[in-house]
Design a protein around this motif. Structure first.
Motif, short mmCIF file in Angstrom:
data_model
loop_
_atom_site.label_atom_id
_atom_site.label_comp_id
_atom_site.label_asym_id
_atom_site.label_seq_id
_atom_site.Cartn_x
_atom_site.Cartn_y
_atom_site.Cartn_z
N VAL A 61 0.85 -1.20 0.00
CA VAL A 61 0.00 0.00 0.00
C VAL A 61 0.88 1.25 0.00
CG1 VAL A 61 -1.61 1.37 1.40
CG2 VAL A 61 -2.02 -1.07 1.07
N ASN A 62 1.95 1.21 0.79
CA ASN A 62 2.87 2.34 0.85
C ASN A 62 3.55 2.58 -0.50
OD1 ASN A 62 4.36 4.38 2.51
ND2 ASN A 62 6.12 3.12 1.94
N ARG A 63 3.79 1.50 -1.25
CA ARG A 63 4.38 1.63 -2.59
C ARG A 63 3.34 2.01 -3.64
NH1 ARG A 63 8.20 -3.75 -3.37
NH2 ARG A 63 9.43 -3.56 -1.46
N LYS A 64 2.09 2.12 -3.20
CA LYS A 64 0.97 2.46 -4.08
C LYS A 64 0.70 1.39 -5.14
CE LYS A 64 1.69 7.42 -3.38
NZ LYS A 64 0.79 7.44 -2.22
N VAL A 65 0.99 0.15 -4.78
CA VAL A 65 0.70 -0.98 -5.67
C VAL A 65 -0.76 -1.37 -5.56
CG1 VAL A 65 1.16 -3.43 -6.07
CG2 VAL A 65 3.05 -1.86 -5.63
N ILE A 66 -1.27 -1.33 -4.36
CA ILE A 66 -2.66 -1.72 -4.10
C ILE A 66 -3.22 -0.78 -3.06
CG2 ILE A 66 -2.10 -3.40 -2.28
CD1 ILE A 66 -4.32 -5.21 -3.50
N ASP A 67 -4.52 -0.63 -3.04
CA ASP A 67 -5.14 0.28 -2.08
C ASP A 67 -6.40 -0.36 -1.52
OD1 ASP A 67 -5.50 2.49 -0.54
OD2 ASP A 67 -5.66 3.91 -2.21
N GLY A 68 -6.96 0.31 -0.55
CA GLY A 68 -8.21 -0.16 0.04
C GLY A 68 -9.40 0.47 -0.66
N TYR A 69 -10.51 0.50 0.05
CA TYR A 69 -11.76 1.01 -0.51
C TYR A 69 -12.16 2.30 0.19
CZ TYR A 69 -12.06 -3.57 -2.74
OH TYR A 69 -11.80 -4.67 -3.51
N PRO A 70 -13.07 3.06 -0.43
CA PRO A 70 -13.49 4.34 0.17
C PRO A 70 -14.06 4.21 1.58
CG PRO A 70 -14.18 4.23 -2.12
CD PRO A 70 -13.66 2.87 -1.77
N ASP A 71 -14.58 3.03 1.94
CA ASP A 71 -15.13 2.86 3.29
C ASP A 71 -14.06 2.48 4.30
OD1 ASP A 71 -14.56 0.28 2.54
OD2 ASP A 71 -16.59 -0.50 2.78
N LYS A 72 -12.78 2.64 3.92
CA LYS A 72 -11.62 2.40 4.78
C LYS A 72 -11.45 0.93 5.15
CE LYS A 72 -11.49 7.07 6.56
NZ LYS A 72 -11.42 7.96 7.76
N LYS A 73 -11.89 0.06 4.25
CA LYS A 73 -11.66 -1.38 4.41
C LYS A 73 -10.69 -1.85 3.32
CE LYS A 73 -16.02 -2.66 6.62
NZ LYS A 73 -17.22 -3.53 6.53
N PHE A 74 -9.95 -2.90 3.61
CA PHE A 74 -9.07 -3.49 2.62
C PHE A 74 -9.67 -4.75 2.00
CE2 PHE A 74 -5.57 -6.15 1.06
CZ PHE A 74 -4.91 -5.23 0.27
N ARG A 75 -10.52 -5.43 2.75
CA ARG A 75 -11.15 -6.67 2.33
C ARG A 75 -10.10 -7.72 1.92
NH1 ARG A 75 -14.73 -2.59 0.98
NH2 ARG A 75 -16.85 -2.97 1.76
N PRO A 76 -9.21 -8.08 2.85
CA PRO A 76 -8.11 -8.99 2.52
C PRO A 76 -8.56 -10.38 2.08
CG PRO A 76 -8.31 -8.72 4.89
CD PRO A 76 -9.21 -7.71 4.26
#
Length: 225
Positions: A61-76
């Motif tokens: 996430v820090n490398r901006k490869v993947i992100d979460g959702y607008p509701d602040k969940k990642f849904r792993p």
């Protein structure tokens, strides 16, 4: 005596080489280990720091490869689709998405959000030929473990001109026969280079779907080598 000495030297060289190659192979489950020693902090309401993939996800996430959702969940634990994996694989590798005015796949119009990403990965993630002759990508279908393995081996540019040794993965994995014939060379190369390792129950699970957390870890591991 000379002949016996020659045979002995050949024996030592042969089995010494085999032993060295085997020693380099990953242990079962190794692909889910060796997390980053230090990682940034991320705040997703469904991803506690105790989650097994937290450090991998935080770094990606820090490398901006993947992100979460607008509701602040990642849904792993959500299954990742082929289109979603195409996007994060491109981001991780630095390859630029291609916005084009045509589509290589009949099931992805150029107006689809995934079109630029899929066009850019078509040399790494294969499409499918239907009985009617159409070429499709199946963007909404789950990405399978063998899909991702093939894509990563192609992306990393391993030498496929030689014939990979299938005997290792045949001995390692109880479900070897479940690996698609077209994928076996790639799985063998991936295991040989430590990209994948299978599971402690001695399976590879080639047709298993992959979660967002698992896909993130596989990408992280691929780019450590």
């Amino acid at each position: 005596m000379k002949k016996m000495t020659t045979l002995l030297i050949t024996f030592v060289l042969l089995f010494g080489t085999v032993g060295a190659a085997s020693a380099a192979l990953p242990e079962y489950g190794e692909e889910w280990q060796n997390a980053p020693a230090n990682s940034p902090t991320v705040s997703f309401t469904d991803l506690p720091p105790t989650h097994w993939a937290y450090k991998y996800i935080a770094e990606m996430v820090n490398r901006k490869v993947i992100d979460g959702y607008p509701d602040k969940k990642f849904r792993p634990d959500n299954t990742i689709t082929r289109a979603e994996f195409a996007k994060i694989m491109l981001t991780a590798s630095g390859i630029q998405a291609k916005k084009v005015n045509y589509s290589s796949f009949s099931d992805i119009p150029v107006t689809n959000w995934a079109s630029p990403f899929v066009e850019a990965v078509k040399d790494y993630m294969s499409g499918y030929r239907t009985a009617s002759g159409e070429y499709i990508f199946n963007p909404a279908s789950p990405a399978l473990r063998e899909d991702i393995t093939v894509a990563l081996v192609k992306l990393k540019g391993y030498d496929m001109s030689r014939l990979p040794d299938h005997s290792t993965i045949q001995a390692m994995f109880k479900d070897y026969d479940g690996i698609s014939e077209s994928a076996k060379d790639y799985v063998a190369i991936a295991v040989e280079n430590g990209l994948v390792s299978g599971f402690p129950d001695e399976t590879f699970r080639p047709q298993a779907t992959v979660t967002r957390a698992e896909a993130t870890v596989m990408l992280w591991r691929a780019f450590q080598f």
